[in-house]
Design a protein around this motif. Structure first.
Motif, short mmCIF file in Angstrom:
data_model
loop_
_atom_site.label_atom_id
_atom_site.label_comp_id
_atom_site.label_asym_id
_atom_site.label_seq_id
_atom_site.Cartn_x
_atom_site.Cartn_y
_atom_site.Cartn_z
N LYS A 39 2.23 16.49 -3.76
CA LYS A 39 1.63 14.86 -2.16
C LYS A 39 2.07 14.00 -3.12
O LYS A 39 3.49 13.22 -2.71
N LEU A 40 1.06 13.78 -4.27
CA LEU A 40 1.80 12.70 -4.94
C LEU A 40 3.07 11.74 -5.11
O LEU A 40 3.48 11.28 -4.75
N GLU A 95 -6.67 8.13 -1.12
CA GLU A 95 -6.72 8.06 -2.52
C GLU A 95 -5.48 8.11 -3.04
O GLU A 95 -4.82 7.07 -4.21
N LEU A 96 -4.63 8.62 -2.75
CA LEU A 96 -3.36 9.14 -3.09
C LEU A 96 -2.68 8.47 -3.19
O LEU A 96 -1.34 7.53 -4.05
N ARG A 97 -2.39 7.73 -1.53
CA ARG A 97 -1.45 6.57 -1.82
C ARG A 97 -1.78 5.45 -2.18
O ARG A 97 -1.28 4.38 -3.01
N ALA A 116 -0.83 5.39 -5.69
CA ALA A 116 0.79 5.44 -5.61
C ALA A 116 0.94 3.72 -5.65
O ALA A 116 1.74 3.20 -6.11
N ASP A 117 0.21 3.28 -4.67
CA ASP A 117 -0.01 1.05 -4.56
C ASP A 117 0.24 1.11 -5.86
O ASP A 117 1.01 -0.26 -6.09
N GLU A 118 -0.61 0.99 -7.00
CA GLU A 118 -0.65 0.74 -7.85
C GLU A 118 0.46 0.77 -9.03
O GLU A 118 0.37 0.05 -9.38
N LEU A 119 0.67 2.24 -9.13
CA LEU A 119 2.16 2.85 -9.70
C LEU A 119 3.55 1.94 -9.41
O LEU A 119 4.25 1.40 -10.25
N LEU A 120 3.15 1.75 -8.50
CA LEU A 120 4.16 0.96 -8.00
C LEU A 120 4.59 -0.71 -8.07
O LEU A 120 5.22 -1.10 -7.93
#
Length: 393
Positions: free
Chosen positions: A270-271, A384-386, A389-393
């Motif tokens: 999902k992530l 939280e997964l979203r 993802a924002d942090e990783l991007l």
């Protein structure tokens, strides 16, 4: 195989091996490379694995016959690991007049392997020393020795052939696979797995080596494993510079998971879906229980951001995840951003353990978002997964 008019390949391919160094899967076999430099005097560059002594000597004899020479004058032992040094004694017995050229540390290891340091034959070399193979009216044939300790053993030397502009690079720039296997993925993929699996801990030593080697005009690289590199040399050196400086080779995120009943796997997938939706340039997902652990290590170093998702096990980190993190720490994992996802049936607690294992790494940062799931994710967990993802991007 001719490397040039005066440099010849006398190595062997091993298709019987299943695990290189007892741990690395090598479905495409392995090459043990050895070379002969033919001038007024002849230097053989390294030996091969114990199982191939006769084939190696036969290869040397064929070159001698074809070039009208009688015997080698030197055996240069650049690396004492046994897949390259096992037949030093056989060579010495076959060619008793030949000298053995190696570092002082290499001769110390020969004592352990063969019970002798070949006192009547040894030539001890170190950084900056030169061996002249002659060359008649064509001028001198000089071999320059480069000390390369801990790339990846402490005794390693490398050799630069000034005439041919060849760097004989010991294990550096090597890759998995026999030479008669045409790897469709090219050099980098298996060279990367080889580097991070075997050499990765010693990045600082490789950086020192690259600085020394930069003084030479290198037009070919002859490693002890893998093909002769004779094109795009700056590209190969740049790869080694990125790898040994723990730089980021590819933009993207690598996700590594362990899963018992499929719920943590679903979180990882999902992530990955969310990251792709948000425009992440590359997302790779690895099941640590089923994929080659060294392929996973390779991906962890290749990308600048990783996510570890694991089941809580015995109140801590699942064994396969723990093993994976140990591999990263052993290789000085650093300079990366890490996201943590944990799952547990009643009290998820794996993230704390993963954090404790990794927090001491140099320039390691963690996503502020930690995803903690009790079996099935809630809507809040998906958000939280979203956020992650924002942090990783």
């Amino acid at each position: 195989m001719n490397i040039s008019d005066s440099v010849f390949y006398v190595g062997v391919n091993d298709h019987n091996i299943d695990l290189f160094e007892g741990q690395f899967e090598v479905p495409n076999g392995m090459a043990y490379n050895s070379y002969m430099i033919v001038s007024d005097k002849i230097a053989v560059m390294d030996s091969v694995d114990a199982a191939f002594g006769k084939e190696w000597i036969d290869n040397i004899e064929n070159v001698l016959k074809n070039t009208g020479k009688s015997s080698p004058d030197y055996l240069v032992v650049q690396h004492m690991e046994m897949d390259h040094s096992a037949n030093v004694m056989l060579f010495s017995q076959k060619y008793p007049q030949a000298k053995i050229v190696a570092s002082k540390m290499a001769f110390n290891i020969m004592k352990n392997l063969f019970g002798t340091v070949f006192p009547e034959k040894q030539i001890v070399v170190s950084d900056g020393l030169v061996l002249d193979l002659g060359g008649g009216d064509k001028g001198k044939r000089l071999l320059h020795f480069i000390s390369a300790p801990n790339v990846h053993w402490p005794e390693v030397i490398m050799t630069y052939d000034e005439k041919e502009k060849i760097l004989f690079s010991a294990d550096a720039f090597g890759k998995f696979g026999a030479l008669d296997y045409n790897d469709p993925e090219g050099w980098a993929c298996e060279a990367r797995r080889y580097y991070f699996g075997i050499v990765g801990k010693f990045g600082a030593a490789v950086q020192d080596l690259l600085a020394k080697a930069s003084k030479f005009d290198i037009q070919k690289i002859c490693s002890l494993h893998g093909p002769v590199l004779d094109e795009n040399i700056p590209e190969y050196i740049n790869k080694y510079n990125i790898w040994s400086s723990y730089g980021i080779e590819s933009k993207g995120t690598a996700i590594f998971y362990t899963s018992v009943y499929g719920h943590t796997k679903a979180l990882a997938e999902k992530l990955a879906e969310i990251l792709i939706e948000k425009g992440c340039p590359k997302v790779v997902v690895n099941d640590l229980a089923r994929e080659d652990i060294y392929e996973c290590v390779e991906d962890a170093f290749r990308y600048g951001k990783i996510v570890l998702a694991t089941t809580t096990y015995n109140g801590g980190v699942f064994p396969k995840m723990k093993e994976f993190i140990d591999h990263l720490n052993e290789r000085n994992y650093q300079g990366r951003k890490i996201g943590l996802i944990e799952n547990g049936s009643w009290v998820p607690s794996a993230a704390k353990g993963m954090y404790a294992m990794l927090e001491g790494g140099k320039d390691i940062t963690f996503c502020q978002t930690k995803v903690s799931v009790k079996i099935q994710p809630t809507e809040a967990n998906i958000q939280e997964l979203r956020n992650m993802a924002d942090e990783l991007l």
